[in-house]
Design an enzyme around this catalytic site. Structure first.
Site, PDB file in Angstrom:
ATOM      1  NE  ARG A   1      -1.638  -5.402  -2.155  1.00 24.91           N
ATOM      2  CZ  ARG A   1      -1.531  -5.433  -0.830  1.00 24.91           C
ATOM      3  NH1 ARG A   1      -2.564  -5.705  -0.093  1.00 24.91           N
ATOM      4  NH2 ARG A   1      -0.371  -5.184  -0.246  1.00 24.91           N
TER       5      ARG A   1
ATOM      6  CB  CYS B   1       7.309  -9.285   6.133  1.00 22.03           C
ATOM      7  SG  CYS B   1       5.844  -9.730   5.219  1.00 22.03           S
TER       8      CYS B   1
ATOM      9  N   PRO C   1       0.788  -1.234   0.000  1.00 24.29           N
ATOM     10  CG  PRO C   1       0.057  -0.910   2.198  1.00 24.29           C
ATOM     11  CD  PRO C   1       0.781  -1.898   1.325  1.00 24.29           C
ATOM     12  N   GLY C   2       2.148   1.203   0.037  1.00 29.91           N
ATOM     13  CA  GLY C   2       2.931   2.419  -0.149  1.00 29.91           C
ATOM     14  C   GLY C   2       3.811   2.812   1.016  1.00 29.91           C
ATOM     15  N   GLY C   3       3.988   1.927   1.999  1.00 33.34           N
ATOM     16  CA  GLY C   3       4.849   2.259   3.132  1.00 33.34           C
ATOM     17  C   GLY C   3       6.251   2.634   2.666  1.00 33.34           C
TER      18      GLY C   3
HETATM   19  N1  SAM Z   1       6.165  -2.387  -0.381  1.00 41.52           N
HETATM   20  C1  SAM Z   1       4.834  -2.391   0.189  1.00 41.52           C
HETATM   21  C2  SAM Z   1       4.804  -1.454   1.369  1.00 41.52           C
HETATM   22  O1  SAM Z   1       5.859  -1.183   1.964  1.00 41.52           O
HETATM   23  O2  SAM Z   1       3.734  -0.933   1.704  1.00 41.52           O
HETATM   24  C3  SAM Z   1       4.366  -3.777   0.547  1.00 41.52           C
HETATM   25  C4  SAM Z   1       4.454  -4.715  -0.611  1.00 41.52           C
HETATM   26  S1  SAM Z   1       3.761  -6.290  -0.335  1.00 41.52           S
HETATM   27  C5  SAM Z   1       4.891  -7.020   0.724  1.00 41.52           C
HETATM   28  C6  SAM Z   1       4.065  -7.088  -1.868  1.00 41.52           C
HETATM   29  C7  SAM Z   1       3.248  -6.564  -3.019  1.00 41.52           C
HETATM   30  O3  SAM Z   1       3.613  -7.341  -4.166  1.00 41.52           O
HETATM   31  C8  SAM Z   1       1.747  -6.714  -2.866  1.00 41.52           C
HETATM   32  O4  SAM Z   1       1.118  -5.462  -2.931  1.00 41.52           O
HETATM   33  C9  SAM Z   1       1.336  -7.620  -4.003  1.00 41.52           C
HETATM   34  O5  SAM Z   1       0.117  -7.260  -4.595  1.00 41.52           O
HETATM   35  C10 SAM Z   1       2.470  -7.488  -4.972  1.00 41.52           C
HETATM   36  N2  SAM Z   1       2.610  -8.662  -5.859  1.00 41.52           N
HETATM   37  C11 SAM Z   1       1.959  -9.848  -5.813  1.00 41.52           C
HETATM   38  N3  SAM Z   1       2.333 -10.637  -6.808  1.00 41.52           N
HETATM   39  C12 SAM Z   1       3.224  -9.967  -7.528  1.00 41.52           C
HETATM   40  C13 SAM Z   1       3.970 -10.251  -8.696  1.00 41.52           C
HETATM   41  N4  SAM Z   1       3.866 -11.404  -9.322  1.00 41.52           N
HETATM   42  N5  SAM Z   1       4.785  -9.293  -9.151  1.00 41.52           N
HETATM   43  C14 SAM Z   1       4.908  -8.125  -8.531  1.00 41.52           C
HETATM   44  N6  SAM Z   1       4.236  -7.804  -7.411  1.00 41.52           N
HETATM   45  C15 SAM Z   1       3.403  -8.704  -6.925  1.00 41.52           C
END
Ligand code: SAM
Length: 636
Positions: A315, A407, A289-291
């Site tokens: 998202r 994480c 979500p953009g952290g």
């Molecule tokens: N960086 C974000 C933050 O700090 O708020 C959190 C990111 S979260 C751990 C991982 C993100 O990767 C999710 O929003 C998810 O939708 C996305 N994601 C899922 N599958 C993916 C893919 N195949 N390629 C790229 N991103 C993907």
């Protein structure tokens, strides 16, 4: 929240397990940690998955595994990160200070103390804004119903189509973990006002404004009414709070004055301190979500650029909301597959992959993460991570820095995927600058080839489980910087008259370029305008720069995003400073008393932080706060 279906190999470990355990019984504490809501009044604890416990014992040994499992049954610390462009800094040379694009006039209108985050010290009481336990996200409308401008891939506004639902760790939805989106799939942030003195400036008596020698922002004593318990040692803007406040009731939260972000994640800022982030182009490949996106947006400064990509369209819209609120105006939000970004070869100074993962580090705060975990999902995630890293590496310029994070604790998704990358990119991977850490932080530092790695365990560090690694791409002369051929050009440059009107609204007009996209004018920092145009020629851009608004008879009707923009010139319109309770009423899109406003369009502020616009016509006030952002629950 619904309980998710369980996969065979995720059977929770029986609650019989006791500390120490007998032979063959893993030494885990009873499952009194996170629980899933099983209907009215029924919360069922979810035990740590047995296979996870067994692996942890094997990898860490019993005493360490027990300490970790015990920590995972505890309560996570509450952490936030201040938005440096919305807080005063005494060190004028910091990129953050420049980011605010200040002039003497705009500076004077900004809060010069921390009272606002600071807010709750007076007004943000549970009684004035619903139950203290209310999660911010639960009280605001879900993203999807937009009434702020959005840029479509072809320059058309986005419509409300939704992609797959995801949880906080970004774990991909699979047959065994399809669940309703709950608090964990919503942005970690969501925002919040404050009492003011008669001058319309925030209260100061309880706030020291001195900056300490580390270049940290001024001292903050309270955030959303909750005392600050300490600083996050590796994050200049990071703070621990004593308890979890009701962020929803804090106007400063809604103003993008801070982001609710757990401590370990903020380490990525520390990783990049030596990587020349100021003015850099950062690609954040997995951004919602953009952290981390908002952290990078602060790090790169006004002339830098963050391309925040999120594959999941729904998202990505939440990400765009958080980027608008952060207000730095130096971010492009795209929603593409990583492979499409990889076509911008050797392009970015820094590429960050905060990968979708099995989320073991979330076991403490998210029961769903426990319920959804499986060894199968670990393997699935690792394969996906390896694929994303290939795209990331292609987009990284020679000499540039890669940041990889998850994480989760398991080696398969952490060191394992880095080993795989080293298998095919070996000679191209070189060490980054040393990253100083203090032993008291409790971070476990390691190496995988040229990668420096950092493990965060909740029993050692005051933060959630997290893994981060960094290395550089070897410098190479003559590497071709390639980009796909543009398929469209959605930007129409603003004409002279439009420019004159738009320039009135920003504090440093000479630094801006303006363009019109689908009826809305956008402002871009001049240094990155051509780059943004190039990206928009091929990628699905949801948002970029700052949405200024539409022109009617040569006059700007400001977009809600302009209120949040740190470069807004507050001399462009009257400023209405509201009390905490009035601000919450504004954020609910409620009726407002006319006396607080000047005739015409006003910038609505609380504690000096801008929330949006309102228009007074005689005795009536039009509340222009976007429907999509308004607070839905919590009665005054
Ligand atoms: N960086 C974000 C933050 O700090 O708020 C959190 C990111 S979260 C751990 C991982 C993100 O990767 C999710 O929003 C998810 O939708 C996305 N994601 C899922 N599958 C993916 C893919 N195949 N390629 C790229 N991103 C993907």
């Amino acid at each position: 929240m619904k309980r998710s279906r369980k996969h065979n190999d995720t059977k929770p470990h029986a609650a019989r397990s006791k500390r120490g355990g007998s032979a063959g019984t893993p030494p885990v504490p009873p499952a009194d940690g996170p629980a899933v809501d099983d209907g009215p009044g029924r919360m069922t604890p979810v035990a740590l998955p047995a296979a996870f416990v067994a692996r942890t014992r094997q990898e860490l040994g019993d005493p360490e595994a027990l300490a970790l499992c015990e920590a995972l049954e505890g309560t996570p610390p509450v952490c936030i990160r201040l938005n440096p462009a919305k807080w005063p800094r005494t060190a004028a040379s910091t990129p953050e200070a420049e980011m605010s694009g200040r002039t003497a006039a705009s500076e004077a209108d900004r809060p010069d103390t921390v009272h606002a985050a600071l807010s709750g010290s007076r007004g943000a009481t549970p009684s004035s804004c619903g139950p203290a336990s209310a999660e911010p996200d639960a009280t605001s409308r879900p993203a999807g119903e937009r009434d702020t401008a959005e840029q479509g891939a072809a320059g058309r506004p986005e419509t409300g189509q939704n992609a797959t639902e995801q949880n906080s760790s970004g774990r991909p939805e699979t047959e065994q973990n399809a669940t309703e989106q709950n608090s964990s799939g919503r942005p970690e942030t969501e925002q919040n006002a404050t009492e003011q003195n008669s001058s319309g400036r925030p209260e100061t008596e309880q706030n020291a404004t001195e900056q300490n020698s580390s270049g940290r922002p001024a001292e903050v004593r309270r955030v959303a009414g909750e005392p600050v318990a300490g600083r996050i040692p590796w994050s200049a803007e990071g703070l621990y709070l004593a308890e979890r406040p009701s962020f929803t009731c804090d106007p400063a939260f809604h103003a993008g004055a801070y982001y609710v972000q757990e401590a370990s994640s903020q380490f990525v800022g520390h990783l990049l301190r030596g990587a020349g982030a100021l003015g850099a182009r950062i690609l954040d490949l997995c951004a919602a979500p953009g952290g981390k996106t908002t952290l990078y947006a602060s790090l790169v400064g006004p002339d830098g650029l963050v391309v925040a990509n999120e594959i999941d369209r729904r998202r990505a819209r939440v990400l765009a909301d958080n980027v608008r609120k952060w207000g730095t105006g130096n971010t492009v939000v795209t929603s593409n597959e990583p492979a499409q970004l990889a076509r911008f070869e050797n392009r970015f100074d820094i590429v960050a992959v905060d990968a979708p993962c099995s989320g073991e580090g979330m076991f403490r705060k998210d029961p769903q993460a426990r319920a959804e975990w499986s060894e199968g999902s670990v393997r699935l995630c690792a394969a996906r991570q390896a694929e994303i890293l290939r795209a990331a590496w292609a987009a990284l310029r020679p000499g540039g820095t890669l940041v990889y994070s998850t994480c989760t604790f398991n080696r398969t998704e952490d060191e394992g995927v880095l080993e795989e990358l080293l298998g095919w990119a070996a000679d191209e991977v070189v060490e980054s600058e040393p990253i100083p850490t203090d032993p008291s932080w409790g971070i476990v530092c390691g190496r995988v080839g040229a990668f420096r790695t950092f493990r965060f365990y909740p029993h050692r560090t005051q933060g959630e489980g997290f893994f981060a690694a960094t290395a550089r791409k070897a410098p190479r002369t003559g590497a071709a910087i390639r980009a796909p051929k543009p398929q469209r050009q959605p930007f129409n440059p603003a004409g002279r008259e439009a420019r004159q009107e738009l320039e009135r609204w920003v504090a440093a007009p000479a630094d801006y370029r303006f363009a019109e996209v689908a009826g809305c004018y956008y402002g871009y920092r001049a240094a990155q305008f051509e780059e943004v145009k190039a990206l928009a020629g091929t990628l699905a851009v949801l948002y970029s720069g700052v949405a200024m608004g539409a022109l009617y008879d040569g006059k700007l009707k400001p977009d809600p995003a302009l209120a949040f923009h740190t470069g807004l010139d507050r001399r462009a319109l009257p400023v209405a400073e509201l009390s905490h309770d009035e601000a919450v009423q504004y954020l609910r899109k409620g009726d407002l008393r006319a006396e607080a406003f000047a005739e015409g369009t006003n910038l609505v502020c609380a504690g000096g932080f801008a929330l949006g616009f309102a228009k007074r016509i005689g005795n009536r006030v039009n509340n222009l706060y976007p429907n999509s952002l308004r607070i839905l629950k919590g009665g005054a």
